[in-house]
Design a protein around this motif. Structure first.
Motif, PDB file in Angstrom:
ATOM      1  N   THR A 287      -6.851   6.703  -6.524  1.00 21.88           N
ATOM      2  CA  THR A 287      -5.590   7.053  -7.173  1.00 21.88           C
ATOM      3  C   THR A 287      -4.401   6.398  -6.490  1.00 21.88           C
ATOM      4  O   THR A 287      -3.428   6.044  -7.153  1.00 21.88           O
ATOM      5  CB  THR A 287      -5.380   8.581  -7.195  1.00 21.88           C
ATOM      6  N   LYS A 288      -4.444   6.227  -5.174  1.00 24.62           N
ATOM      7  CA  LYS A 288      -3.296   5.689  -4.446  1.00 24.62           C
ATOM      8  C   LYS A 288      -3.511   4.278  -3.902  1.00 24.62           C
ATOM      9  O   LYS A 288      -2.561   3.584  -3.599  1.00 24.62           O
ATOM     10  CB  LYS A 288      -2.939   6.605  -3.269  1.00 24.62           C
ATOM     11  N   GLY A 289      -4.749   3.867  -3.737  1.00 28.73           N
ATOM     12  CA  GLY A 289      -5.032   2.584  -3.112  1.00 28.73           C
ATOM     13  C   GLY A 289      -4.998   1.422  -4.088  1.00 28.73           C
ATOM     14  O   GLY A 289      -5.006   1.603  -5.296  1.00 28.73           O
ATOM     15  N   THR A 290      -4.951   0.217  -3.531  1.00 27.09           N
ATOM     16  CA  THR A 290      -5.027  -0.990  -4.353  1.00 27.09           C
ATOM     17  C   THR A 290      -6.359  -1.681  -4.078  1.00 27.09           C
ATOM     18  O   THR A 290      -6.846  -1.690  -2.946  1.00 27.09           O
ATOM     19  CB  THR A 290      -3.879  -1.965  -4.020  1.00 27.09           C
ATOM     20  N   PHE A 291      -6.919  -2.244  -5.114  1.00 28.81           N
ATOM     21  CA  PHE A 291      -8.222  -2.886  -5.004  1.00 28.81           C
ATOM     22  C   PHE A 291      -8.210  -4.003  -3.958  1.00 28.81           C
ATOM     23  O   PHE A 291      -9.137  -4.130  -3.171  1.00 28.81           O
ATOM     24  CB  PHE A 291      -8.648  -3.453  -6.360  1.00 28.81           C
ATOM     25  N   ILE A 292      -7.163  -4.794  -3.951  1.00 27.95           N
ATOM     26  CA  ILE A 292      -7.125  -5.968  -3.077  1.00 27.95           C
ATOM     27  C   ILE A 292      -7.188  -5.576  -1.604  1.00 27.95           C
ATOM     28  O   ILE A 292      -7.851  -6.253  -0.815  1.00 27.95           O
ATOM     29  CB  ILE A 292      -5.890  -6.856  -3.379  1.00 27.95           C
ATOM     30  N   SER A 293      -6.549  -4.486  -1.223  1.00 32.63           N
ATOM     31  CA  SER A 293      -6.587  -4.083   0.188  1.00 32.63           C
ATOM     32  C   SER A 293      -8.001  -3.690   0.611  1.00 32.63           C
ATOM     33  O   SER A 293      -8.459  -4.064   1.691  1.00 32.63           O
ATOM     34  CB  SER A 293      -5.606  -2.933   0.447  1.00 32.63           C
TER      35      SER A 293
ATOM     36  N   ASP B  50      -8.485   7.208  -2.546  1.00 28.84           N
ATOM     37  CA  ASP B  50      -8.524   5.746  -2.567  1.00 28.84           C
ATOM     38  C   ASP B  50      -8.341   5.193  -3.970  1.00 28.84           C
ATOM     39  O   ASP B  50      -7.660   4.187  -4.160  1.00 28.84           O
ATOM     40  CB  ASP B  50      -9.838   5.245  -1.978  1.00 28.84           C
TER      41      ASP B  50
ATOM     42  N   THR C 168      -2.605   5.399   2.148  1.00 31.62           N
ATOM     43  CA  THR C 168      -3.555   4.286   2.123  1.00 31.62           C
ATOM     44  C   THR C 168      -3.063   3.164   3.023  1.00 31.62           C
ATOM     45  O   THR C 168      -3.072   2.004   2.638  1.00 31.62           O
ATOM     46  CB  THR C 168      -3.788   3.760   0.697  1.00 31.62           C
TER      47      THR C 168
ATOM     48  N   MET D 235       0.839  -1.181   0.000  1.00 29.53           N
ATOM     49  CA  MET D 235       0.000   0.000   0.000  1.00 29.53           C
ATOM     50  C   MET D 235       0.881   1.241   0.000  1.00 29.53           C
ATOM     51  O   MET D 235       1.894   1.272   0.673  1.00 29.53           O
ATOM     52  CB  MET D 235      -0.908   0.007   1.225  1.00 29.53           C
ATOM     53  N   GLN D 236       0.465   2.224  -0.722  1.00 38.35           N
ATOM     54  CA  GLN D 236       1.248   3.436  -0.844  1.00 38.35           C
ATOM     55  C   GLN D 236       0.900   4.416   0.263  1.00 38.35           C
ATOM     56  O   GLN D 236       0.006   4.185   1.063  1.00 38.35           O
ATOM     57  CB  GLN D 236       0.985   4.069  -2.206  1.00 38.35           C
TER      58      GLN D 236
END
Length: 66
Positions: free
Chosen positions: A32-38, A30, A5, A1-2
């Motif tokens: 732009t910086k987040g990942t779907f899996i998290s 969320d 996030t 995670m960046q």
């Protein structure tokens, strides 16, 4: 995670979205910086916990199984 996030940020976003009160600023962050899996993993865990706790409450309240 960046950055922006982390676990608590993702948890807060998922809880806010479950209640339907997610702010537009957080929504953009969320996506732009987040990942779907998290978001998916935490969302599934929270929904399962909600359903199990609701089931347990109804079982306790009705006295089913005593």
């Amino acid at each position: 995670m960046q950055s922006g996030t982390g676990f608590w940020s993702v948890l807060g976003s998922v809880v806010a979205s479950l209640f339907g009160v997610q702010s537009h600023k957080n929504y953009e962050r969320d996506f732009t910086k987040g990942t779907f899996i998290s978001f998916a993993v935490i969302g599934v865990i929270l929904v399962v916990l909600f359903v199990v706790s609701l089931f347990m409450f109804v079982k306790w309240y009705t006295g089913y199984g005593d």
